[in-house]
Design an enzyme around this catalytic site. Sequence first.
Site, PDB file in Angstrom:
ATOM      1  N   LYS A  54       0.848  -1.206   0.000  1.00  0.00           N
ATOM      2  CA  LYS A  54       0.000   0.000   0.000  1.00  0.00           C
ATOM      3  C   LYS A  54       0.885   1.259   0.000  1.00  0.00           C
ATOM      4  CE  LYS A  54      -3.808  -2.486   2.079  1.00  0.00           C
ATOM      5  NZ  LYS A  54      -4.466  -2.982   3.288  1.00  0.00           N
ATOM      6  N   GLN A  98      -5.014  -2.277   9.638  1.00  0.00           N
ATOM      7  CA  GLN A  98      -4.802  -3.539   8.918  1.00  0.00           C
ATOM      8  C   GLN A  98      -5.357  -4.712   9.743  1.00  0.00           C
ATOM      9  OE1 GLN A  98      -3.460  -3.898   5.719  1.00  0.00           O
ATOM     10  NE2 GLN A  98      -4.116  -6.021   5.967  1.00  0.00           N
ATOM     11  N   ASP A 121     -11.306   2.458   4.098  1.00  0.00           N
ATOM     12  CA  ASP A 121     -11.618   1.038   3.826  1.00  0.00           C
ATOM     13  C   ASP A 121     -13.134   0.820   3.691  1.00  0.00           C
ATOM     14  OD1 ASP A 121      -9.483  -0.674   3.464  1.00  0.00           O
ATOM     15  OD2 ASP A 121      -9.128  -0.999   5.604  1.00  0.00           O
TER      16      ASP A 121
END
Length: 295
Positions: A54, A98, A121
Amino acid sequence: MENKIIDGKAIAAELKKEIAQEVAQIIDKNQKAPHLAAVLVGNDPASKTYVSSKEKACKAVGITSSVYQLSENTTEKELIDVIQFLNNDDEIDGFIVQLPLPKHINPDRVIETIHPAKDVDGFTPTNVGRMQLGMPCYVPATPFGIVELLKRSNVEVEGKHVVVLGRSNIVGTPISILLSRKAEGANATVTLCHSRSNDLISFTKQADILIAAIGQKEFVKADMVKKGVVIIDVGIHRVADSSNEKGYKIVGDVDYEPVSKMASKITPVPGGVGPMTIVSLLYNTLLASKKAIYK
Ligand code: NDP
């Protein structure tokens, strides 16, 4: 044969280029570059790899990135304090936590703490609810990627029967919501199947578009689909392969070779849905920096 392949790598590269151009315009105006932060708890090697890819992807399009690496024994309270800090830090446009988190931390409580305006997200209840209601929201990465793949490969969705295999919160359920919405690029009739569905084949055989997200290696066989079906294969499985120098290869939830003979279009694995996922995060970060969803 070639043009039936939905080339996720090429489509992701196209989208990345568009994002990079927009970021460059922002910087040219002497405005702050979009900034994505990632919070990583513990030392899970797969999570570390995801976070570093990322970071690389951000760099490639001019987005600033930072990583908050916390130790494995970080408490839930300490993690929530970091999230509150990021919620209030004007420098950060969006951030992700994460997953998976260590077992002693409740992921639902953690995700609920993320401010919806920074939830790139698209995992918070507010963004999920807004998606369900057809309101502006951050669409989660994989479903966003699938919608873009269909759109950019000129697959007509409206009025089609889409069968989704798998009802997870990150793939199956959100894609079924998105494609059944009354909206451009959607308006499909959607059937959502899962492990308790009876007679799965009776549904898969009806699919004009079949989205496989069940996490079962090469589960979808040629005799389960009709001729001309569009196949979106979300699955990722590593299988031993001595002919490959890495000693393994990646396959999907679909038995690719025989199913591709039935399909009018199909995503390969790798190189289909996978490359789109990170780009979606970049796209949402750009939206966050423009305050396009939450003013
Ligand atoms: P989950 O394991 O969270 O969910 C799997 C879903 O499939 C569940 O709803 C389950 O049903 C259903 N299911 C499992 N077995 C069967 C079966 N035999 N028949 C019908 N339904 C079944 O998976 P994810 O959604 O997280 O991921 C799915 C796959 O996609 C995995 O291979 C994962 O690695 C991959 N993935 C790939 C991404 C990418 O970027 N390409 C991103 C995210 C995931 P039930 O609810 O009843 O248990």
